[in-house]
Write an enzyme that holds these catalytic residues in place. Structure first.
Site, PDB file in Angstrom:
ATOM      1  N   LYS A  32      72.344 -17.633  -5.434  1.00  0.00           N
ATOM      2  CA  LYS A  32      73.383 -16.947  -4.634  1.00  0.00           C
ATOM      3  C   LYS A  32      74.058 -15.921  -5.539  1.00  0.00           C
ATOM      4  O   LYS A  32      74.658 -16.272  -6.555  1.00  0.00           O
ATOM      5  CB  LYS A  32      74.425 -17.926  -4.106  1.00  0.00           C
ATOM      6  CG  LYS A  32      75.527 -17.215  -3.299  1.00  0.00           C
ATOM      7  CD  LYS A  32      76.442 -18.186  -2.598  1.00  0.00           C
ATOM      8  CE  LYS A  32      77.632 -18.596  -3.407  1.00  0.00           C
ATOM      9  NZ  LYS A  32      78.653 -17.543  -3.578  1.00  0.00           N
ATOM     10  N   ASP A  59      75.594 -12.878  -1.073  1.00  0.00           N
ATOM     11  CA  ASP A  59      76.823 -13.354  -0.419  1.00  0.00           C
ATOM     12  C   ASP A  59      77.934 -12.311  -0.539  1.00  0.00           C
ATOM     13  O   ASP A  59      78.822 -12.438  -1.366  1.00  0.00           O
ATOM     14  CB  ASP A  59      77.211 -14.676  -1.113  1.00  0.00           C
ATOM     15  CG  ASP A  59      78.471 -15.309  -0.566  1.00  0.00           C
ATOM     16  OD1 ASP A  59      78.835 -15.026   0.579  1.00  0.00           O
ATOM     17  OD2 ASP A  59      79.095 -16.099  -1.307  1.00  0.00           O
ATOM     18  N   LYS A  61      79.649 -11.045   2.327  1.00  0.00           N
ATOM     19  CA  LYS A  61      80.610 -11.261   3.426  1.00  0.00           C
ATOM     20  C   LYS A  61      81.156  -9.952   4.001  1.00  0.00           C
ATOM     21  O   LYS A  61      82.361  -9.690   3.966  1.00  0.00           O
ATOM     22  CB  LYS A  61      81.786 -12.127   2.942  1.00  0.00           C
ATOM     23  CG  LYS A  61      81.389 -13.483   2.365  1.00  0.00           C
ATOM     24  CD  LYS A  61      82.619 -14.309   2.023  1.00  0.00           C
ATOM     25  CE  LYS A  61      82.295 -15.671   1.484  1.00  0.00           C
ATOM     26  NZ  LYS A  61      81.815 -15.706   0.092  1.00  0.00           N
ATOM     27  N   ASP A  64      83.858  -5.014   8.586  1.00  0.00           N
ATOM     28  CA  ASP A  64      84.389  -3.657   8.779  1.00  0.00           C
ATOM     29  C   ASP A  64      84.062  -3.248  10.218  1.00  0.00           C
ATOM     30  O   ASP A  64      83.585  -4.088  10.998  1.00  0.00           O
ATOM     31  CB  ASP A  64      83.749  -2.698   7.752  1.00  0.00           C
ATOM     32  CG  ASP A  64      84.667  -1.527   7.404  1.00  0.00           C
ATOM     33  OD1 ASP A  64      85.260  -0.951   8.341  1.00  0.00           O
ATOM     34  OD2 ASP A  64      84.801  -1.187   6.223  1.00  0.00           O
ATOM     35  N   THR A 121      87.084 -21.650   3.363  1.00  0.00           N
ATOM     36  CA  THR A 121      87.646 -22.985   3.091  1.00  0.00           C
ATOM     37  C   THR A 121      89.057 -22.866   2.511  1.00  0.00           C
ATOM     38  O   THR A 121      89.799 -23.837   2.477  1.00  0.00           O
ATOM     39  CB  THR A 121      86.747 -23.798   2.130  1.00  0.00           C
ATOM     40  OG1 THR A 121      86.262 -22.926   1.124  1.00  0.00           O
ATOM     41  CG2 THR A 121      85.582 -24.406   2.860  1.00  0.00           C
ATOM     42  N   ARG A 210      79.108 -25.063 -10.026  1.00  0.00           N
ATOM     43  CA  ARG A 210      79.432 -25.677 -11.310  1.00  0.00           C
ATOM     44  C   ARG A 210      78.735 -26.993 -11.617  1.00  0.00           C
ATOM     45  O   ARG A 210      78.531 -27.301 -12.794  1.00  0.00           O
ATOM     46  CB  ARG A 210      80.954 -25.814 -11.424  1.00  0.00           C
ATOM     47  CG  ARG A 210      81.605 -24.459 -11.683  1.00  0.00           C
ATOM     48  CD  ARG A 210      83.059 -24.440 -11.362  1.00  0.00           C
ATOM     49  NE  ARG A 210      83.295 -24.460  -9.914  1.00  0.00           N
ATOM     50  CZ  ARG A 210      84.476 -24.340  -9.345  1.00  0.00           C
ATOM     51  NH1 ARG A 210      85.541 -24.198 -10.100  1.00  0.00           N
ATOM     52  NH2 ARG A 210      84.597 -24.358  -8.038  1.00  0.00           N
TER      53      ARG A 210
HETATM   54  O1  C5P Z   1      81.104 -24.151  -8.363  1.00  0.00           O
HETATM   55  P1  C5P Z   1      81.051 -24.485  -6.883  1.00  0.00           P
HETATM   56  O2  C5P Z   1      79.894 -25.403  -6.524  1.00  0.00           O
HETATM   57  O3  C5P Z   1      82.382 -24.971  -6.358  1.00  0.00           O
HETATM   58  O4  C5P Z   1      80.727 -23.075  -6.200  1.00  0.00           O
HETATM   59  C1  C5P Z   1      80.675 -22.931  -4.808  1.00  0.00           C
HETATM   60  C2  C5P Z   1      80.258 -21.549  -4.435  1.00  0.00           C
HETATM   61  O5  C5P Z   1      80.290 -21.439  -3.028  1.00  0.00           O
HETATM   62  C3  C5P Z   1      81.153 -20.445  -4.977  1.00  0.00           C
HETATM   63  O6  C5P Z   1      80.337 -19.295  -5.210  1.00  0.00           O
HETATM   64  C4  C5P Z   1      82.136 -20.202  -3.856  1.00  0.00           C
HETATM   65  O7  C5P Z   1      82.626 -18.893  -3.819  1.00  0.00           O
HETATM   66  C5  C5P Z   1      81.225 -20.427  -2.637  1.00  0.00           C
HETATM   67  N1  C5P Z   1      81.919 -20.782  -1.405  1.00  0.00           N
HETATM   68  C6  C5P Z   1      82.730 -21.896  -1.270  1.00  0.00           C
HETATM   69  N2  C5P Z   1      83.334 -22.159  -0.073  1.00  0.00           N
HETATM   70  C7  C5P Z   1      83.139 -21.338   0.981  1.00  0.00           C
HETATM   71  C8  C5P Z   1      82.322 -20.228   0.854  1.00  0.00           C
HETATM   72  C9  C5P Z   1      81.722 -19.970  -0.344  1.00  0.00           C
HETATM   73  O8  C5P Z   1      82.888 -22.655  -2.215  1.00  0.00           O
HETATM   74  N3  C5P Z   1      83.684 -21.641   2.136  1.00  0.00           N
END
Ligand code: C5P
Length: 232
Positions: A32, A59, A61, A64, A121, A210
């Site tokens: 991603k 990603d 998003k 516009d 979220t 992470r």
């Molecule tokens: O490190 P982690 O697993 O928390 O990363 C989650 C990824 O998913 C990040 O790139 C974050 O921006 C993305 N994301 C999210 N919640 C959303 C949409 C995207 O955590 N609703």
């Protein structure tokens, strides 16, 4: 239905990303690429990753007026990415315009999946009601925005694994972040789910950042996530 694990490459430069990819050895995961990396390295890096054989969820998003999103998506369609997205709050016309642009940009190449972000979220019930002045519940808006995405011809939505079963019932695919391997730090995520649980809940793809990128052995963590999610 549980198709793949997508690694969230939240790095600030190509050098950082490539140093991470080295640690994965023989693995060629779905990646991603979000705003942070794209706004630094742009289309050339995406083309390079595709040439190396990685699948890409771009990603960005988009949100516009329909004509601007249509033209932007035409450019993104030329990159040969596998999944990309828009904000459902841009409305059905904007989403349909995005789809048209993507299709034209992809030309004779494979058509990327187009998905929509329903509610971020980071938006909670309080923000929805008092800042955005939306009287409906968060769940109702997620479901309604998903139906709008479907009406526009999109393939699915980004949502929490907790909402994956509703999305599946609507006949849409779900790409779900907020995933942690059991025992890992939750960090800033409010509600987390393990890959095994996301499988049970019906996610089509899971996005893992992470738990893999900050792991001592990212290759091992990636393989573990994949096995758990695919139920192998
Ligand atoms: O490190 P982690 O697993 O928390 O990363 C989650 C990824 O998913 C990040 O790139 C974050 O921006 C993305 N994301 C999210 N919640 C959303 C949409 C995207 O955590 N609703």
């Amino acid at each position: 239905m549980c198709k793949d694990v997508i690694i969230a490459c939240d790095f600030s430069s190509k050098e950082e990303l490539y140093a991470f990819l080295e640690k994965l050895g023989d693995q060629k995961p779905y990646l991603k690429v979000g705003m942070e990396l794209y706004y630094k390295e742009g289309a050339p890096m995406v083309r390079e990753l595709k040439a190396k054989g990685f699948k890409i969820f771009l990603d960005l998003k988009l949100h516009d007026i329909p004509n601007t999103v249509y033209k932007a998506m035409r450019n993104l369609g030329e990159l040969g990415v596998d999944i990309t997205n828009v904000h459902a709050s841009g409305g059905i016309k904007m989403m349909a315009a995005a789809l048209k642009g993507l299709r034209e940009g992809a030309g004779d190449g494979a058509m990327p999946k187009l998905i929509a972000v329903t509610q971020l979220t980071s938006t909670d019930a309080e923000t929805l009601k008092n800042e955005l002045l939306i009287g409906e519940t968060l769940e109702n808006t997620v479901k309604h925005y998903a139906l709008n995405a479907k009406a526009a011809g999109l393939d699915g939505v980004v949502c929490s694994p907790l909402e994956a079963s509703i999305i599946k019932e609507l006949g849409l695919m779900s790409v779900t972040p907020g995933i942690r391997l059991a025992g890992d730090s939750v960090d800033d995520q409010k509600r987390v789910t393990t890959p095994a649980k996301a499988r049970e809940m019906g996610s089509t793809y899971i996005v893992v950042g992470r738990s893999i990128t900050a792991a001592e052995d990212p290759r091992e963590a990636y393989i573990k996530c994949t096995k758990e999610f695919k139920g192998e």
